[in-house]
Design a protein around this motif. Structure first.
Motif, PDB file in Angstrom:
ATOM      1  N   LEU A 119      15.539  20.091  43.158  1.00  0.00           N
ATOM      2  CA  LEU A 119      15.098  18.799  43.685  1.00  0.00           C
ATOM      3  C   LEU A 119      14.214  18.082  42.670  1.00  0.00           C
ATOM      4  O   LEU A 119      13.760  18.656  41.690  1.00  0.00           O
ATOM      5  CB  LEU A 119      14.360  19.004  45.002  1.00  0.00           C
ATOM      6  CG  LEU A 119      15.165  19.666  46.132  1.00  0.00           C
ATOM      7  CD1 LEU A 119      14.298  19.836  47.362  1.00  0.00           C
ATOM      8  CD2 LEU A 119      16.420  18.857  46.451  1.00  0.00           C
ATOM      9  N   GLY A 120      13.968  16.810  42.914  1.00  0.00           N
ATOM     10  CA  GLY A 120      13.141  16.028  41.997  1.00  0.00           C
ATOM     11  C   GLY A 120      13.911  15.464  40.825  1.00  0.00           C
ATOM     12  O   GLY A 120      13.311  14.979  39.860  1.00  0.00           O
ATOM     13  N   TYR A 121      15.223  15.512  40.882  1.00  0.00           N
ATOM     14  CA  TYR A 121      16.044  14.968  39.794  1.00  0.00           C
ATOM     15  C   TYR A 121      15.925  13.447  39.780  1.00  0.00           C
ATOM     16  O   TYR A 121      16.195  12.787  40.771  1.00  0.00           O
ATOM     17  CB  TYR A 121      17.503  15.374  39.996  1.00  0.00           C
ATOM     18  CG  TYR A 121      18.411  15.024  38.834  1.00  0.00           C
ATOM     19  CD1 TYR A 121      18.722  15.975  37.866  1.00  0.00           C
ATOM     20  CD2 TYR A 121      18.969  13.747  38.696  1.00  0.00           C
ATOM     21  CE1 TYR A 121      19.557  15.674  36.808  1.00  0.00           C
ATOM     22  CE2 TYR A 121      19.794  13.427  37.635  1.00  0.00           C
ATOM     23  CZ  TYR A 121      20.089  14.397  36.693  1.00  0.00           C
ATOM     24  OH  TYR A 121      20.903  14.088  35.633  1.00  0.00           O
ATOM     25  N   ARG A 122      15.516  12.900  38.620  1.00  0.00           N
ATOM     26  CA  ARG A 122      15.310  11.451  38.542  1.00  0.00           C
ATOM     27  C   ARG A 122      15.874  10.847  37.256  1.00  0.00           C
ATOM     28  O   ARG A 122      15.401   9.811  36.789  1.00  0.00           O
ATOM     29  CB  ARG A 122      13.811  11.131  38.640  1.00  0.00           C
ATOM     30  CG  ARG A 122      13.186  11.435  39.991  1.00  0.00           C
ATOM     31  CD  ARG A 122      13.767  10.593  41.107  1.00  0.00           C
ATOM     32  NE  ARG A 122      13.085  10.798  42.372  1.00  0.00           N
ATOM     33  CZ  ARG A 122      13.366  11.766  43.234  1.00  0.00           C
ATOM     34  NH1 ARG A 122      14.343  12.631  42.951  1.00  0.00           N
ATOM     35  NH2 ARG A 122      12.697  11.897  44.364  1.00  0.00           N
ATOM     36  N   ASP A 123      16.882  11.487  36.682  1.00  0.00           N
ATOM     37  CA  ASP A 123      17.493  10.927  35.474  1.00  0.00           C
ATOM     38  C   ASP A 123      18.591   9.959  35.899  1.00  0.00           C
ATOM     39  O   ASP A 123      19.695  10.366  36.267  1.00  0.00           O
ATOM     40  CB  ASP A 123      18.076  12.048  34.600  1.00  0.00           C
ATOM     41  CG  ASP A 123      18.365  11.575  33.189  1.00  0.00           C
ATOM     42  OD1 ASP A 123      18.799  10.412  33.049  1.00  0.00           O
ATOM     43  OD2 ASP A 123      18.146  12.342  32.241  1.00  0.00           O
ATOM     44  N   ILE A 134      17.400  12.871  46.230  1.00  0.00           N
ATOM     45  CA  ILE A 134      16.471  12.205  47.149  1.00  0.00           C
ATOM     46  C   ILE A 134      16.820  12.527  48.600  1.00  0.00           C
ATOM     47  O   ILE A 134      15.946  12.827  49.423  1.00  0.00           O
ATOM     48  CB  ILE A 134      16.468  10.688  46.900  1.00  0.00           C
ATOM     49  CG1 ILE A 134      15.865  10.371  45.527  1.00  0.00           C
ATOM     50  CG2 ILE A 134      15.692   9.964  48.001  1.00  0.00           C
ATOM     51  CD1 ILE A 134      16.006   8.924  45.107  1.00  0.00           C
ATOM     52  N   LEU A 135      18.108  12.465  48.917  1.00  0.00           N
ATOM     53  CA  LEU A 135      18.544  12.764  50.285  1.00  0.00           C
ATOM     54  C   LEU A 135      18.222  14.206  50.662  1.00  0.00           C
ATOM     55  O   LEU A 135      17.780  14.490  51.784  1.00  0.00           O
ATOM     56  CB  LEU A 135      20.042  12.492  50.424  1.00  0.00           C
ATOM     57  CG  LEU A 135      20.469  11.028  50.318  1.00  0.00           C
ATOM     58  CD1 LEU A 135      21.987  10.905  50.335  1.00  0.00           C
ATOM     59  CD2 LEU A 135      19.855  10.199  51.449  1.00  0.00           C
ATOM     60  N   LYS A 136      18.428  15.135  49.719  1.00  0.00           N
ATOM     61  CA  LYS A 136      18.134  16.537  49.994  1.00  0.00           C
ATOM     62  C   LYS A 136      16.643  16.773  50.154  1.00  0.00           C
ATOM     63  O   LYS A 136      16.208  17.609  50.963  1.00  0.00           O
ATOM     64  CB  LYS A 136      18.688  17.421  48.874  1.00  0.00           C
ATOM     65  CG  LYS A 136      20.195  17.585  48.916  1.00  0.00           C
ATOM     66  CD  LYS A 136      20.675  18.549  47.846  1.00  0.00           C
ATOM     67  CE  LYS A 136      22.180  18.777  47.944  1.00  0.00           C
ATOM     68  NZ  LYS A 136      22.665  19.720  46.907  1.00  0.00           N
ATOM     69  N   GLU A 137      15.845  16.032  49.396  1.00  0.00           N
ATOM     70  CA  GLU A 137      14.393  16.162  49.509  1.00  0.00           C
ATOM     71  C   GLU A 137      13.926  15.742  50.902  1.00  0.00           C
ATOM     72  O   GLU A 137      13.047  16.376  51.501  1.00  0.00           O
ATOM     73  CB  GLU A 137      13.716  15.312  48.434  1.00  0.00           C
ATOM     74  CG  GLU A 137      13.871  15.863  47.018  1.00  0.00           C
ATOM     75  CD  GLU A 137      13.610  14.810  45.960  1.00  0.00           C
ATOM     76  OE1 GLU A 137      12.769  13.917  46.202  1.00  0.00           O
ATOM     77  OE2 GLU A 137      14.248  14.861  44.896  1.00  0.00           O
ATOM     78  N   ILE A 138      14.509  14.669  51.402  1.00  0.00           N
ATOM     79  CA  ILE A 138      14.165  14.209  52.759  1.00  0.00           C
ATOM     80  C   ILE A 138      14.620  15.235  53.788  1.00  0.00           C
ATOM     81  O   ILE A 138      13.871  15.602  54.704  1.00  0.00           O
ATOM     82  CB  ILE A 138      14.820  12.841  53.037  1.00  0.00           C
ATOM     83  CG1 ILE A 138      14.236  11.771  52.097  1.00  0.00           C
ATOM     84  CG2 ILE A 138      14.632  12.437  54.493  1.00  0.00           C
ATOM     85  CD1 ILE A 138      14.979  10.453  52.133  1.00  0.00           C
ATOM     86  N   ASP A 216      24.895  18.606  35.741  1.00  0.00           N
ATOM     87  CA  ASP A 216      23.494  18.330  35.438  1.00  0.00           C
ATOM     88  C   ASP A 216      22.537  18.593  36.592  1.00  0.00           C
ATOM     89  O   ASP A 216      21.343  18.755  36.378  1.00  0.00           O
ATOM     90  CB  ASP A 216      23.317  16.879  34.954  1.00  0.00           C
ATOM     91  CG  ASP A 216      22.300  16.790  33.826  1.00  0.00           C
ATOM     92  OD1 ASP A 216      22.539  17.416  32.787  1.00  0.00           O
ATOM     93  OD2 ASP A 216      21.262  16.122  34.008  1.00  0.00           O
ATOM     94  N   ALA A 217      23.044  18.646  37.823  1.00  0.00           N
ATOM     95  CA  ALA A 217      22.151  18.860  38.960  1.00  0.00           C
ATOM     96  C   ALA A 217      21.343  20.140  38.791  1.00  0.00           C
ATOM     97  O   ALA A 217      20.150  20.175  39.080  1.00  0.00           O
ATOM     98  CB  ALA A 217      22.955  18.911  40.258  1.00  0.00           C
ATOM     99  N   SER A 218      21.979  21.190  38.307  1.00  0.00           N
ATOM    100  CA  SER A 218      21.267  22.454  38.101  1.00  0.00           C
ATOM    101  C   SER A 218      21.086  22.790  36.625  1.00  0.00           C
ATOM    102  O   SER A 218      20.060  23.332  36.230  1.00  0.00           O
ATOM    103  CB  SER A 218      22.002  23.604  38.803  1.00  0.00           C
ATOM    104  OG  SER A 218      23.297  23.761  38.278  1.00  0.00           O
ATOM    105  N   LYS A 219      22.054  22.443  35.780  1.00  0.00           N
ATOM    106  CA  LYS A 219      22.004  22.875  34.378  1.00  0.00           C
ATOM    107  C   LYS A 219      21.155  21.965  33.491  1.00  0.00           C
ATOM    108  O   LYS A 219      20.706  22.383  32.418  1.00  0.00           O
ATOM    109  CB  LYS A 219      23.425  22.980  33.818  1.00  0.00           C
ATOM    110  CG  LYS A 219      24.314  23.966  34.567  1.00  0.00           C
ATOM    111  CD  LYS A 219      23.712  25.365  34.627  1.00  0.00           C
ATOM    112  CE  LYS A 219      24.630  26.349  35.333  1.00  0.00           C
ATOM    113  NZ  LYS A 219      24.045  27.707  35.432  1.00  0.00           N
ATOM    114  N   ARG A 220      20.988  20.724  33.878  1.00  0.00           N
ATOM    115  CA  ARG A 220      20.104  19.769  33.175  1.00  0.00           C
ATOM    116  C   ARG A 220      20.402  19.677  31.672  1.00  0.00           C
ATOM    117  O   ARG A 220      19.485  19.708  30.835  1.00  0.00           O
ATOM    118  CB  ARG A 220      18.625  20.155  33.394  1.00  0.00           C
ATOM    119  CG  ARG A 220      18.224  20.246  34.864  1.00  0.00           C
ATOM    120  CD  ARG A 220      18.185  18.901  35.553  1.00  0.00           C
ATOM    121  NE  ARG A 220      18.173  19.020  37.000  1.00  0.00           N
ATOM    122  CZ  ARG A 220      17.073  19.016  37.757  1.00  0.00           C
ATOM    123  NH1 ARG A 220      15.884  18.905  37.188  1.00  0.00           N
ATOM    124  NH2 ARG A 220      17.167  19.109  39.059  1.00  0.00           N
TER     125      ARG A 220
END
Length: 378
Positions: A119-123, A134-138, A216-220
């Motif tokens: 979570l916290g992905y903002r790229d 964002i949806l998962k964070e909520i 990129d969600a997990s591997k960045r």
């Protein structure tokens, strides 16, 4: 004893879990076990030298009747649930277990806190992942679905097997201390390759390697591209190699071209042995990992791993500054500077590479199979 591996996909080149199952199956067969495999979603491809006595491909994961019949017909004693972090797959197996007795061991191949770690992905270069994050964070604030899922997995499984002892308190912290560790144990993944000769260090080239699923969600991996942008004009004789495929590979290609990145190649899905052997530095920037098999694979070939400090099991593999280098999570500048420093000091790079090769022997299959046998003979 008859053992069934239940998993997503079969081909060991298409994912770490498939590769681990393949390797462990080969080990257990030598110990006298009969090994079967049931997999779903990915169609059967022609694979030579399969270690499994028999395989069944499920057109969807919800084929209870087909899977149940297969388990019954083959007299399966133990099901290795390689989808152990998937509560729906675990419920499915537990439902079959009510009718056909077998032991259910659920293997969790991700960090127990992995769904939170990503979570916290903002790229915003990949907006779909930002929106999903964002949806998962909520959602996780309103309903901590990972907690309820792992509680159910714990309750339905005879054993829950993690990849590191460091993950046991993390899982207990997530599901609640009212659950104890009686069902929990840790077995690290076995190394993919046999011990390599130290002579391969003479084959090293000025190459920096990434072996990963391109997501990129997990591997960045955008972090790698950003770091290379800082490195490329300093390490002018070096190149950056990507091996692997995934949904975000076209995005990586596009951004690399847009940013004018030099000496960068994307090779898609390949047998990675020769890439490890030729490369001098290996990169990992994941937001989370279960164990990090590619780190051990790189170490086996003396390819020095540089990894961001994002998950606890990383410290089982790398001793910072001795068998690799660990950098702060998300710190692109430090990550790039470490790579530049290593690439500029061949003596240090060679020493860490040799240390890494020796350290990786802890994970040789001969050292891991005894832990598997102990689990199966309980």
């Amino acid at each position: 004893m008859k053992i069934l591996f239940y998993q997503l996909g079969l081909n060991p080149l298409e994912g770490g879990v498939q590769r681990v199952s393949w390797t462990v199956a080969q080990l257990l067969i030598k110990c006298g076990y009969e090994i079967y495999c049931a997999y779903y979603c990915q169609p059967l491809s022609i694979i030579s030298n399969s270690p499994y006595k028999d395989v069944v491909c499920l057109s969807s994961p919800n084929q209870d009747s087909v899977l149940s019949q297969y388990i019954s017909d083959n007299g399966i004693d133990v099901v290795i649930n390689q989808c152990g972090s998937d509560v729906n797959r675990t419920i499915q197996l537990a439902r079959i277990k009510e009718k056909i007795p077998f032991r259910l061991y659920s293997f969790v191949h991700i960090s127990p806190t992995g769904s939170r770690d990503v979570l916290g992905y903002r790229d915003w270069r990949i907006p779909k992942i930002v929106i999903r994050s964002i949806l998962k964070e909520i959602l996780i604030k309103l309903y901590p679905y990972d907690r309820s899922a792992y509680r159910k997995i714990y309750e339905l499984s005879d054993k829950v097997v993690l990849l590191s002892k460091r993950s046991i308190p993390e899982l207990l912290g997530l599901i609640g201390r009212s659950y104890n560790d009686e069902k929990l144990l840790a077995i690290p993944n076995p190394a993919t390759y046999c011990a390599q000769s130290i002579n391969i260090m003479a084959n090293k080239q000025k190459k920096i390697l990434v072996v990963s699923r391109m997501g990129d969600a997990s591997k960045r991996l955008l972090r790698v591209l950003d770091a290379w942008k800082l490195m490329q004009d300093i390490l002018t004789e070096w190149s950056l190699i990507f091996v692997g495929d995934g949904t975000d590979l076209p995005t990586y290609r596009r951004i690399a071209e847009k940013d004018g990145l030099k000496r960068i190649k994307f090779h898609g899905t390949q047998v990675p042995d020769s890439y490890y052997e030729e490369s001098s530095i290996f990169l990992m920037t994941s937001a989370t990992e279960g164990f990090g098999m590619t780190l051990i694979e790189a170490q086996q070939f003396g390819c020095v791993p540089v990894a961001m400090d994002t998950y606890s099991a990383l410290h089982d593999i790398i001793e910072d500054g001795v068998t690799g280098v660990i950098t702060p999570s998300g710190d692109i500048n430090t990550f790039a500077n470490v790579c530049i420093s290593l690439a500029s000091d061949s003596e240090k790079l060679n020493l860490i590479g040799i240390n890494a090769m020796q350290s990786s022997n802890r994970f040789l299959s001969s050292n891991i199979v005894t832990q598997w046998r102990s689990l199966l003979e309980q």
